[in-house]
Design a protein around this motif. Structure first.
Motif, PDB file in Angstrom:
ATOM      1  N   LYS A  19      -5.856  22.261  -2.316  1.00  0.00           N
ATOM      2  CA  LYS A  19      -7.175  21.882  -1.816  1.00  0.00           C
ATOM      3  C   LYS A  19      -7.291  22.169  -0.317  1.00  0.00           C
ATOM      4  CE  LYS A  19      -8.102  18.604  -5.364  1.00  0.00           C
ATOM      5  NZ  LYS A  19      -8.881  17.523  -5.784  1.00  0.00           N
ATOM      6  N   TYR A  20      -8.418  22.753   0.050  1.00  0.00           N
ATOM      7  CA  TYR A  20      -8.717  23.087   1.441  1.00  0.00           C
ATOM      8  C   TYR A  20     -10.096  22.553   1.796  1.00  0.00           C
ATOM      9  CZ  TYR A  20      -4.792  26.340   1.548  1.00  0.00           C
ATOM     10  OH  TYR A  20      -3.531  26.874   1.530  1.00  0.00           O
ATOM     11  N   LEU A  21     -10.224  22.051   3.013  1.00  0.00           N
ATOM     12  CA  LEU A  21     -11.525  21.664   3.538  1.00  0.00           C
ATOM     13  C   LEU A  21     -12.151  22.913   4.151  1.00  0.00           C
ATOM     14  CD1 LEU A  21     -13.616  19.456   4.276  1.00  0.00           C
ATOM     15  CD2 LEU A  21     -12.414  19.264   6.475  1.00  0.00           C
ATOM     16  N   ALA A  22     -13.317  23.306   3.638  1.00  0.00           N
ATOM     17  CA  ALA A  22     -14.006  24.498   4.140  1.00  0.00           C
ATOM     18  C   ALA A  22     -14.987  24.098   5.235  1.00  0.00           C
ATOM     19  CB  ALA A  22     -14.739  25.196   3.000  1.00  0.00           C
ATOM     20  N   PHE A  23     -14.980  24.881   6.312  1.00  0.00           N
ATOM     21  CA  PHE A  23     -15.918  24.667   7.412  1.00  0.00           C
ATOM     22  C   PHE A  23     -16.307  26.019   7.975  1.00  0.00           C
ATOM     23  CE2 PHE A  23     -13.148  25.599  10.994  1.00  0.00           C
ATOM     24  CZ  PHE A  23     -11.886  25.403  10.465  1.00  0.00           C
ATOM     25  N   HIS A  24     -17.305  26.022   8.837  1.00  0.00           N
ATOM     26  CA  HIS A  24     -17.717  27.306   9.413  1.00  0.00           C
ATOM     27  C   HIS A  24     -17.866  27.212  10.927  1.00  0.00           C
ATOM     28  CE1 HIS A  24     -22.020  26.263   9.999  1.00  0.00           C
ATOM     29  NE2 HIS A  24     -21.781  25.434   8.999  1.00  0.00           N
ATOM     30  N   LEU A  25     -17.659  28.357  11.538  1.00  0.00           N
ATOM     31  CA  LEU A  25     -17.911  28.592  12.963  1.00  0.00           C
ATOM     32  C   LEU A  25     -18.809  29.818  12.987  1.00  0.00           C
ATOM     33  CD1 LEU A  25     -14.267  28.236  14.348  1.00  0.00           C
ATOM     34  CD2 LEU A  25     -16.084  26.529  14.482  1.00  0.00           C
ATOM     35  N   GLY A  26     -20.078  29.649  13.291  1.00  0.00           N
ATOM     36  CA  GLY A  26     -21.019  30.764  13.184  1.00  0.00           C
ATOM     37  C   GLY A  26     -21.074  31.227  11.748  1.00  0.00           C
ATOM     38  N   ALA A  27     -20.953  32.520  11.542  1.00  0.00           N
ATOM     39  CA  ALA A  27     -21.018  33.078  10.191  1.00  0.00           C
ATOM     40  C   ALA A  27     -19.662  33.115   9.502  1.00  0.00           C
ATOM     41  CB  ALA A  27     -21.594  34.493  10.252  1.00  0.00           C
ATOM     42  N   GLU A  28     -18.604  32.791  10.233  1.00  0.00           N
ATOM     43  CA  GLU A  28     -17.253  32.859   9.665  1.00  0.00           C
ATOM     44  C   GLU A  28     -16.899  31.545   8.974  1.00  0.00           C
ATOM     45  OE1 GLU A  28     -16.014  35.803   9.758  1.00  0.00           O
ATOM     46  OE2 GLU A  28     -17.596  36.441  11.121  1.00  0.00           O
ATOM     47  N   GLU A  29     -16.245  31.669   7.819  1.00  0.00           N
ATOM     48  CA  GLU A  29     -15.849  30.495   7.056  1.00  0.00           C
ATOM     49  C   GLU A  29     -14.328  30.359   7.076  1.00  0.00           C
ATOM     50  OE1 GLU A  29     -18.126  29.658   3.450  1.00  0.00           O
ATOM     51  OE2 GLU A  29     -19.081  31.590   3.825  1.00  0.00           O
ATOM     52  N   PHE A  30     -13.882  29.133   7.225  1.00  0.00           N
ATOM     53  CA  PHE A  30     -12.464  28.821   7.353  1.00  0.00           C
ATOM     54  C   PHE A  30     -12.087  27.703   6.390  1.00  0.00           C
ATOM     55  CE2 PHE A  30     -13.993  30.408  11.380  1.00  0.00           C
ATOM     56  CZ  PHE A  30     -12.990  31.233  11.834  1.00  0.00           C
ATOM     57  N   GLY A  31     -10.792  27.530   6.207  1.00  0.00           N
ATOM     58  CA  GLY A  31     -10.299  26.416   5.411  1.00  0.00           C
ATOM     59  C   GLY A  31      -9.001  25.901   5.997  1.00  0.00           C
ATOM     60  N   ILE A  32      -8.840  24.580   5.972  1.00  0.00           N
ATOM     61  CA  ILE A  32      -7.560  23.972   6.369  1.00  0.00           C
ATOM     62  C   ILE A  32      -7.113  23.068   5.226  1.00  0.00           C
ATOM     63  CG2 ILE A  32      -7.870  24.117   8.856  1.00  0.00           C
ATOM     64  CD1 ILE A  32      -8.704  21.207   8.878  1.00  0.00           C
ATOM     65  N   PRO A  33      -5.799  22.951   5.017  1.00  0.00           N
ATOM     66  CA  PRO A  33      -5.315  22.111   3.923  1.00  0.00           C
ATOM     67  C   PRO A  33      -5.854  20.681   4.048  1.00  0.00           C
ATOM     68  CG  PRO A  33      -3.527  23.414   4.841  1.00  0.00           C
ATOM     69  CD  PRO A  33      -4.709  23.598   5.745  1.00  0.00           C
ATOM     70  N   VAL A  34      -6.359  20.152   2.963  1.00  0.00           N
ATOM     71  CA  VAL A  34      -6.940  18.806   2.952  1.00  0.00           C
ATOM     72  C   VAL A  34      -5.911  17.767   3.379  1.00  0.00           C
ATOM     73  CG1 VAL A  34      -7.807  17.011   1.399  1.00  0.00           C
ATOM     74  CG2 VAL A  34      -8.767  19.302   1.304  1.00  0.00           C
ATOM     75  N   LEU A  35      -4.653  17.995   3.055  1.00  0.00           N
ATOM     76  CA  LEU A  35      -3.623  17.009   3.396  1.00  0.00           C
ATOM     77  C   LEU A  35      -3.437  16.858   4.910  1.00  0.00           C
ATOM     78  CD1 LEU A  35      -0.948  17.771   0.661  1.00  0.00           C
ATOM     79  CD2 LEU A  35      -2.595  15.885   0.743  1.00  0.00           C
TER      80      LEU A  35
END
Length: 169
Positions: A19-35
């Motif tokens: 599981k990853y938390l998805a977020f964005h910076l401008g038009a770019e989308e990122f994910g970091i591990p939920v843990l």
């Protein structure tokens, strides 16, 4: 001497699945591990601290604990943007030589929690010798788009973490 950075061993796609938390910076989308995520909060008053890197916006009081807040746009050398109602702070816990440190990361907005399988994760491509990819876990292919998976513990250099750890003691 270049700043030291945390490096993580390259995990297999199976180890990176999850599981990853998805977020964005401008038009770019990122994910970091939920843990790694402790909480998500709206933008709030940030107290500026002199002599910190430009991407460190200052500190906030998180239920009695003072934690540093950095702007991921500035950390990634992206243009600064005005904060909106969607702007939020993702509070994460990262390991440094001085122990674990809570850090708030300002992002343009959080979108969803992704449950990524190994088949949806690709290794980070080689961009050449000048482009560092230490903070990248890989690339996720989701619904025809690519999301950049971050190793939040490698986003700050070890020197940054040591300075923050000393400041907060």
């Amino acid at each position: 001497m270049p700043p030291a950075t945390l490096t993580a061993p390259i995990a297999s796609k199976e180890e990176r699945a999850g599981k990853y938390l998805a977020f964005h910076l401008g038009a770019e989308e990122f994910g970091i591990p939920v843990l790694k995520v402790r909480e998500i909060m709206g933008i709030q008053e940030i107290t500026a601290v002199p002599h910190t890197p430009i991407y460190t916006k200052g500190v906030i009081n998180l239920r009695g604990k003072v934690i540093p807040v950095l702007d991921l746009r500035l950390r990634f050398n992206m243009p600064e943007a005005a904060y909106t109602q969607r702007t939020c702070i993702i509070v994460t816990e990262v390991a440094g030589e001085c122990g674990n440190v809570l850090i708030g990361a300002i992002v343009d907005g959080v979108s969803e929690v992704l449950n990524l399988s190994a088949a949806e994760i690709e290794d980070t491509p080689d961009f050449g010798g000048e482009v560092g990819t230490n903070g990248l876990l890989g690339m996720a292919k989701v619904k025809g788009k690519v999301k950049i998976l971050l190793n939040i513990e490698c986003i700050l250099s070890q020197e940054d973490l040591n300075e923050l750890g000393k400041f907060l003691k």
